[in-house]
Design a protein around this motif. Structure first.
Motif, mmCIF file in Angstrom:
data_model
loop_
_atom_site.group_PDB
_atom_site.id
_atom_site.type_symbol
_atom_site.label_atom_id
_atom_site.label_comp_id
_atom_site.label_asym_id
_atom_site.label_seq_id
_atom_site.Cartn_x
_atom_site.Cartn_y
_atom_site.Cartn_z
ATOM 1 N N GLN A 208 0.870 -1.174 0.000
ATOM 2 C CA GLN A 208 0.000 0.000 0.000
ATOM 3 C C GLN A 208 0.901 1.216 0.000
ATOM 4 O O GLN A 208 1.779 1.356 0.854
ATOM 5 C CB GLN A 208 -0.938 0.014 1.210
ATOM 6 C CG GLN A 208 -1.833 1.254 1.231
ATOM 7 C CD GLN A 208 -3.012 1.113 2.181
ATOM 8 O OE1 GLN A 208 -4.031 0.527 1.851
ATOM 9 N NE2 GLN A 208 -2.856 1.658 3.387
ATOM 10 N N SER B 76 2.137 -1.109 -6.645
ATOM 11 C CA SER B 76 1.161 -0.425 -5.782
ATOM 12 C C SER B 76 0.950 1.016 -6.224
ATOM 13 O O SER B 76 -0.178 1.527 -6.196
ATOM 14 C CB SER B 76 1.611 -0.467 -4.316
ATOM 15 O OG SER B 76 2.657 0.452 -4.058
ATOM 16 N N TYR C 137 -5.443 -4.914 -3.963
ATOM 17 C CA TYR C 137 -4.977 -3.585 -3.551
ATOM 18 C C TYR C 137 -6.147 -2.728 -3.081
ATOM 19 O O TYR C 137 -6.059 -2.059 -2.041
ATOM 20 C CB TYR C 137 -4.267 -2.914 -4.728
ATOM 21 C CG TYR C 137 -3.945 -1.451 -4.503
ATOM 22 C CD1 TYR C 137 -2.784 -1.067 -3.834
ATOM 23 C CD2 TYR C 137 -4.810 -0.457 -4.954
ATOM 24 C CE1 TYR C 137 -2.488 0.270 -3.624
ATOM 25 C CE2 TYR C 137 -4.522 0.887 -4.752
ATOM 26 C CZ TYR C 137 -3.364 1.245 -4.085
ATOM 27 O OH TYR C 137 -3.088 2.576 -3.872
#
Length: 497
Positions: free
Chosen positions: A344, A382, A486
């Motif tokens: 993240q 990410s 995600y």
């Protein structure tokens, strides 16, 4: 026959850079001059406006000399700067205190006061959900009123880095339509200055201290004064055109001047800046801002706070002997999805679409098999996932980008470029120059000098696409499940953060 050249100036956080360009957009020379930033307390960041002015003179003189042109060949110049670097000036135009630059967030409490007003001028971001940032103009001025009231009382002009330089260049106090629309709550088509917001926030006198003229990008402010001409080494009477914020002007340097086009400006952070034919205001979308970059179009804004800075952090952990090139090769050897490692990218919070400053970064799914190539690829992925989430949020709201024109750090990594293309499913365009902000300012100078009739005409001649990275359809499909993980990670982590 003398050439016609223009100067584009980019006033950044670390220093000021001037570039000399011909009317085909070719760079003839650049020169940079650094200046210091003071950090008097946590969250504070200040610079001396006199340092900006000194750096401007030094950089312009050096750039013209290195370009090998006569000063008389310069038709005009324009300046872009950091946005919301706020200055308070006396009646003679001198700074009453150091500037509170854009990254100064001492006015967090004042930002909450502004947000709590619920004024209609706040509807522009996220459909009225905000945010109001401590970086912006009104909270900073409100801090001055509460903590340094004599400074605010003595000020005759409260403005930005951009306005300060233009005042010293031409003697004319004007504001940029770009800056005031994006960060001062100015509404070009709905009443102008946010006087009601200032009154409700407890600073009704502020609009009277702002520049009373607002000019669009590329408009002629005026000729250089004799004093400014001597400082820059240019002829008195050289035209000065209106600039704007560094990121918005970089859009122009990338040729992003048409509806449904988007600039992806990368570095320590990512900015997704697009132009839409119609206004839109929705949750998770900043803007839109009417006429803020190109007349008739609406600026749509997204952003990720930490992107390239995460890659830099990771490399620092490994030590200086580990090069970016080596890490790129190792990341390229890892399969899509990083063999289960998921990151993240909220190492400094989330700007859009969640607008959550308290969210934090994470690496999950680690096993003893994973190495640094897996971790770097997970970080790269990410960031690309975060960009895709922003684009999808904007798409649901009515803005549909069809191509991304890229500048900055990502453009230096073929691996990361392809990851962005594959994750988003969009082609990525790269342009001839890496100095998009300087070129964008040069384009505005050329418009102000009358060399082109519009920003679009200037872009057609001066901004050149040199490469396109196409997405791989199979890779885009393969990323779907990892992107879904995600998206789920933010909610999952909020429960334990």
């Amino acid at each position: 026959m003398a050439r016609r050249c223009v100067i584009g100036v980019d006033g950044g956080t670390e220093g000021l850079r001037a570039g000399v360009f011909d009317l085909a957009g070719r760079a003839l020379a650049f020169a940079s001059t650094p200046y210091p930033t003071a950090f008097p307390a946590p969250g504070w960041a200040e610079q001396q406006p006199a340092d900006w002015w000194a750096a401007l003179g030094t950089s312009v003189r050096r750039a013209v000399a290195e370009a090998g042109i006569a000063p008389t060949e310069v038709a005009a110049l324009a300046v872009d700067t950091t946005c919301c670097s706020v200055v308070a000036l006396d009646g003679a135009g001198a700074a009453l205190r150091p500037a509170l630059i854009w990254m100064d967030v001492r006015s967090q409490a004042e930002a909450q006061v502004v947000a709590a007003t619920g004024d209609a001028a706040l509807a522009v971001n996220s459909g009225g959900r905000g945010p109001v940032s401590a970086e912006w103009m009104i909270p900073k001025a409100l801090w001055l009123k509460g903590h340094e009231p004599r400074t605010l009382e003595a000020s005759r002009l409260v403005c930005e880095y951009q306005d300060y330089l233009n005042l010293r260049l031409t003697g004319r106090a004007v504001a940029s339509l770009n800056n005031v629309s994006v960060r001062w709550h100015y509404r070009a088509r709905e009443g102008g200055w946010a006087e009601g917001l200032c009154t409700k926030s407890g600073i009704p006198e502020l609009p009277g201290k702002w520049p009373q003229e607002v000019l669009a990008l590329g408009a002629t402010i005026g000729p250089l004064t004799a004093e400014a001409a001597a400082h820059l080494g240019l002829p008195a009477g050289t035209r000065v055109a209106q600039g704007g914020s560094d990121a918005s002007v970089a859009m122009l340097g990338l040729g992003v001047v048409n509806a449904s086009s988007m600039a992806l400006i990368t570095g320590s952070s990512h900015l997704q800046l697009g132009l839409n034919a119609a206004p839109l205001h929705a949750a998770g979308v900043w803007g839109s801002y009417a006429d803020a970059v190109v007349p008739g179009l609406h600026l749509v804004e997204g952003g990720q706070t930490s992107t390239g800075s995460i890659v830099s952090w990771f490399r620092r952990l490994l030590g200086d002997e580990v090069s970016y090139a080596l890490l790129d090769r190792e990341a390229a050897e890892v399969a899509i999805g990083s063999e289960g490692v998921l990151a993240q990218d909220h190492f400094q919070g989330n700007r859009t679409p969640h607008t959550d400053p308290l969210s934090r970064g994470a690496l999950v799914g680690l096993t003893l098999r994973h190495g640094r190539g897996h971790l770097l690829r997970a970080i790269m992925e990410s960031v690309a996932y975060g960009t895709r989430l922003i684009l999808e949020t904007q798409r649901r709201s009515g803005f549909d980008a069809r191509v991304l024109t890229v500048s900055g750090g990502v453009a230096k990594s073929d691996v990361w470029l392809q990851i962005h293309a594959d994750v988003t499913g969009l082609p990525l365009q790269l342009t001839r120059t890496s100095e998009a902000a300087c070129l964008g300012s040069a384009m505005l100078a050329a418009v102000g000098a009358g060399e082109f009739g519009s920003i679009g005409e200037a872009a057609a001649s001066m901004a050149q696409v040199t490469r396109v990275v196409e997405p791989d359809a199979a890779a885009h499909a393969a990323y779907a499940e990892h992107y879904a993980r995600y998206c789920a990670l933010y909610t999952a982590l909020r429960a334990v953060a």
